[in-house]
Design an enzyme around this catalytic site. Structure first.
Site, mmCIF file in Angstrom:
data_model
loop_
_atom_site.group_PDB
_atom_site.id
_atom_site.type_symbol
_atom_site.label_atom_id
_atom_site.label_comp_id
_atom_site.label_asym_id
_atom_site.label_seq_id
_atom_site.Cartn_x
_atom_site.Cartn_y
_atom_site.Cartn_z
ATOM 1 N N SER A 1 3.636 2.296 8.474
ATOM 2 C CA SER A 1 3.405 1.356 7.376
ATOM 3 C C SER A 1 4.725 1.107 6.660
ATOM 4 O O SER A 1 5.404 2.058 6.272
ATOM 5 C CB SER A 1 2.417 1.949 6.379
ATOM 6 O OG SER A 1 1.135 1.912 6.925
ATOM 7 N N HIS B 1 0.819 -1.216 0.000
ATOM 8 C CA HIS B 1 0.000 0.000 0.000
ATOM 9 C C HIS B 1 0.852 1.265 0.000
ATOM 10 O O HIS B 1 0.359 2.338 -0.350
ATOM 11 C CB HIS B 1 -1.067 -0.020 1.106
ATOM 12 C CG HIS B 1 -0.624 0.298 2.497
ATOM 13 N ND1 HIS B 1 -0.329 -0.657 3.431
ATOM 14 C CD2 HIS B 1 -0.461 1.488 3.128
ATOM 15 C CE1 HIS B 1 -0.014 -0.072 4.581
ATOM 16 N NE2 HIS B 1 -0.077 1.228 4.420
ATOM 17 N N ASP C 1 1.205 -7.659 2.244
ATOM 18 C CA ASP C 1 1.294 -6.223 1.984
ATOM 19 C C ASP C 1 2.759 -5.782 1.808
ATOM 20 O O ASP C 1 3.329 -5.155 2.689
ATOM 21 C CB ASP C 1 0.623 -5.471 3.146
ATOM 22 C CG ASP C 1 0.306 -4.028 2.795
ATOM 23 O OD1 ASP C 1 0.862 -3.526 1.803
ATOM 24 O OD2 ASP C 1 -0.482 -3.405 3.518
#
Ligand code: ASP
Length: 710
Positions: free
Chosen positions: A645, A92, A217
């Site tokens: 992230s 992402h 991810d």
């Protein structure tokens, strides 16, 4: 009163850093620690299973873990995993680039992308990767100076002049302390690999912010540098960057209770919000923003279901709109379930009581002073948020048209200074990337859908004049704007840029889209921005006093400075949670769960046929766990937030065991209220990353670059 506040802040500063970092009991899980101050928690980390020293993590003299941690494009974190510039981050985080390179014919979103040679790696126009050079406490110098801005500029110059470094002085903890941070930013960062979105985004919005999770991810990039290993503009002659450190990748396996740490760039936390501000978030801000995004998500999701072109064009926008939308919902649920308001009010009463016992007038009055200012600030925060929702998350053409502002407003000056050509070529360049992921029909519908909730939420004093004629019919309003504008029309704009003239650009001043965004800006900058800034500064200064009070009055607790996009370390354990009565989350998920969730043709849970086969076959190579399963994700008690992230999840030996990418649904309130029992971060297991790369995608050459520890 205001002058007093400033004086108070300066007076209370001496010794503050000491109090902060020598608090007697340090909680193991809550906290995002400044890497230069890890000595204070080193012992605790070692007791939990870390075999490193604080100096191994952050050192200015030797290579240390920090040299392998990257601020990825200013918003995410990434880590170096080879001596040849190979970088790992979340899918992402690389999503914008993966989407940018995708077309219907070369659909990397659906099929994934793997550069099988270095020549196949894909350049990314504005992508940057930043390393921290050093972090220096400059509090004394800043606070003792007559002119803080001047002092900060002098400090930056001292550390960066005649070097290739950039630097800034950052305020921590509402200005209770200041750090100089010097950085080195690389500008040639190429896409190396990404799994299909069915892996990288497996579970979609349904599983986002949710455990158990089965999302791979991750994506890989490579940093290139000039011949001297220093940052350089994109050039085919650039060489892979040789970092000061890269993480060994450990596939030896992890178990419940193992020590973990997450090293990265957490964006924003608001742990010290007062109870009235938390109420404002729950009752006003979150519902307002969720409402705006509810409206745009309907439009975007419907468009994406219409055609492959629109699915690709609006992939990135969908993700960025939906991510926070879902988080805010979870945040409200969590804050309500934890009785955040009662907790905060109780704590504030306790604070006031201790302040009274300490006979400290400033601390005793400070909460009321914050709340008095908050009452004035809240409407401004609402107007600001609405402006951001419309201008940055609403119709894309609004912001795009602003990029032509220079040509429209100051043609003569540009002409005189010979910058006209540069502006024109910038405009041409922005057109190319803009129209690659744009559809005027969808954008018009976005405006139609957003104008109504916007007008309903904005206070009359802040209503942009362009919206005063809005009569409740969003579709008609948007039609009127779009039908007379050329900014959404690629051919019309291209024609204009092919034969640019002062007259033609001056005409654009009256273009309804340009006028609309100017009207939003005019209302924001005239009625909101400066009052917002002034009041926020006052609240920050009062909050500095409040947090000084906290540290002094609650010596039994440790208070960390809120996240501010600077490098921080958080640590905890591999552990699950039991957020509700009668329910336990195990800390691991495996490939079995991917097949259990698999639903053909469901956009969130579909899988490529060859992946289904590979998962059914179960040839895990070197990557199986002790039970012969392929591990996919795991949870830990590390205190993380957005910006973390892509951060490396690191074991007690400094090896990479996973990549942080999310938090569980019951943790989404942790930016405001952290709860040790509920808050868990979610990481993708490095063994799943390597299995996808090596066995599924066949990119074995990338594994060979890494130092794999078995
Ligand atoms: N998934 C999150 C994000 O994208 C990471 C987090 O906030 O924990 O912001």
């Amino acid at each position: 009163m205001w002058w007093k506040i400033n004086r108070l802040i300066s007076a209370g500063l001496a010794g503050l850093t000491l109090i902060l970092w020598t608090a007697s009991t340090v909680q193991a899980k809550e906290g995002m620690w400044i890497p230069t101050l890890l000595q204070a928690v080193e012992g605790d980390m070692q007791a939990m299973g870390m075999h490193l020293t604080a100096e191994d993590i952050y050192s200015i003299n030797e290579g240390s873990l920090k040299d392998a941690v990257v601020h990825f494009n200013g918003g995410c974190t990434a880590e170096m995993i080879s001596s040849e510039g190979l970088l790992l981050t979340n899918h992402h985080c690389g999503f914008g680039q993966i989407a940018y390179h995708s077309t219907v014919e070369k659909d990397y979103l659906t099929d994934g992308f793997w550069a099988m040679t270095r020549e196949d790696e894909l350049a990314n126009p504005d992508l940057v990767a930043t390393f921290i050079d050093r972090i220096v406490d400059v509090t004394e110098r800043v606070v003792s100076s007559e002119d803080r801005a001047e002092a900060m500029a002098a400090i930056v110059a001292e550390f960066t002049d005649e070097t290739d470094l950039e630097g800034k002085v950052v305020a921590f903890d509402f200005g209770n302390s200041f750090y100089l941070i010097t950085t080195r930013t690389f500008r040639d960062v190429r896409l190396v690999g990404a799994p299909p979105s069915a892996v990288g985004k497996f579970g979609g919005d349904t599983d986002n912010w949710v455990w158990p999770r089965h999302t791979g991810d991750f994506s890989m990039f490579r940093i290139y540098a000039g011949a001297d290993n220093q940052p350089a503009d994109y050039d085919l002659t650039n060489q892979p960057y040789r970092p000061g450190h890269h993480f060994p990748v450990d596939i030896g396996g992890i178990k419940e209770g193992d020590f973990t740490m997450v090293f990265g760039f957490p964006g924003t936390t608001q742990q010290y919000l007062t109870s009235d501000a938390v109420a404002h978030v729950i009752e006003v801000l979150n519902p307002m923003r969720i409402g705006m995004r509810d409206a745009s998500i309907v439009v975007i999701n419907a468009a994406r279901a219409e055609s492959a072109e629109l699915r690709i064009a609006y992939a990135d926008k969908q993700s960025s709109v939906a991510n926070a939308w879902k988080k805010w919902k979870g945040q409200n649920k969590g804050l309500t379930e934890l009785h955040a308001l009662d907790q905060k009010r109780g704590f504030e009463a306790d604070f006031n009581q201790r302040a009274a016992v300490a006979q400290n007038e400033q601390w005793l009055g400070v909460l009321q002073e914050i709340q008095d200012r908050n009452a004035l600030l809240f409407p401004l925060i609402e107007a600001r948020r609405l402006f951001i929702e419309m201008a940055y998350y609403g119709p894309d053409v609004l912001n795009f048209s602003l990029g032509f502002g220079g040509l429209i407003e100051s043609w003569e000056e540009l002409d005189a200074s010979e910058e006209l050509e540069t502006e024109l070529s910038k405009a041409k360049g922005s057109m190319v990337s803009f129209f690659r992921q744009y559809d005027p029909g969808v954008d018009e519908k976005l405006l139609a859908a957003l104008v109504e909730p916007y007008v309903a939420a904005i206070r009359p004093a802040f209503l942009p004049t362009a919206l005063s004629e809005f009569d409740g019919d969003g579709a008609a309003y948007a039609r009127a704007i779009f039908s007379k504008s050329i900014f959404h029309d690629r051919d019309a704009l291209a024609a204009l840029l092919a034969k640019p003239s002062k007259k033609a650009f001056r005409k654009l001043k009256k273009d309804p889209i340009y006028k609309l965004i100017q009207s939003f800006r005019e209302s924001y900058f005239t009625h909101v921005a400066s009052d917002y800034r002034a009041l926020s500064t006052e609240v920050d200064s009062l909050s500095a006093i409040y947090t000084q009070g906290l540290r002094s009055l609650f010596p039994e607790r440790a208070f960390f400075p809120d996240a501010n996009s600077t490098l921080r370390l958080t640590y905890g354990k591999v552990e699950g949670s039991s957020p509700y009565d009668g329910m336990t989350y195990l800390p691991f998920s495996t490939a079995r769960g991917i097949l259990q969730k698999y639903v053909p043709d469901n956009p969130d849970f579909d899988l490529p046929v060859d992946l289904v086969e590979a998962l059914r076959e179960g040839d895990w190579g070197d990557y199986a766990d002790a039970d012969g399963e392929l591990p996919v994700c795991f949870t830990g008690s590390n205190h993380t937030t957005g910006g973390n992230s892509g951060s490396p999840a690191i074991d007690g030996d400094g090896h990479l065991i996973g990549i942080n990418f999310d938090r569980s649904w019951e943790s989404t309130m942790s930016d405001i209220l952290f709860d040790e029992n509920r808050c868990r971060n979610i990481m993708v297991d490095i063994r799943y990353v390597l299995w996808i790369t090596d066995v599924y995608a066949g990119a074995h050459h990338l594994i060979e670059e890494m130092d794999v520890v078995r």
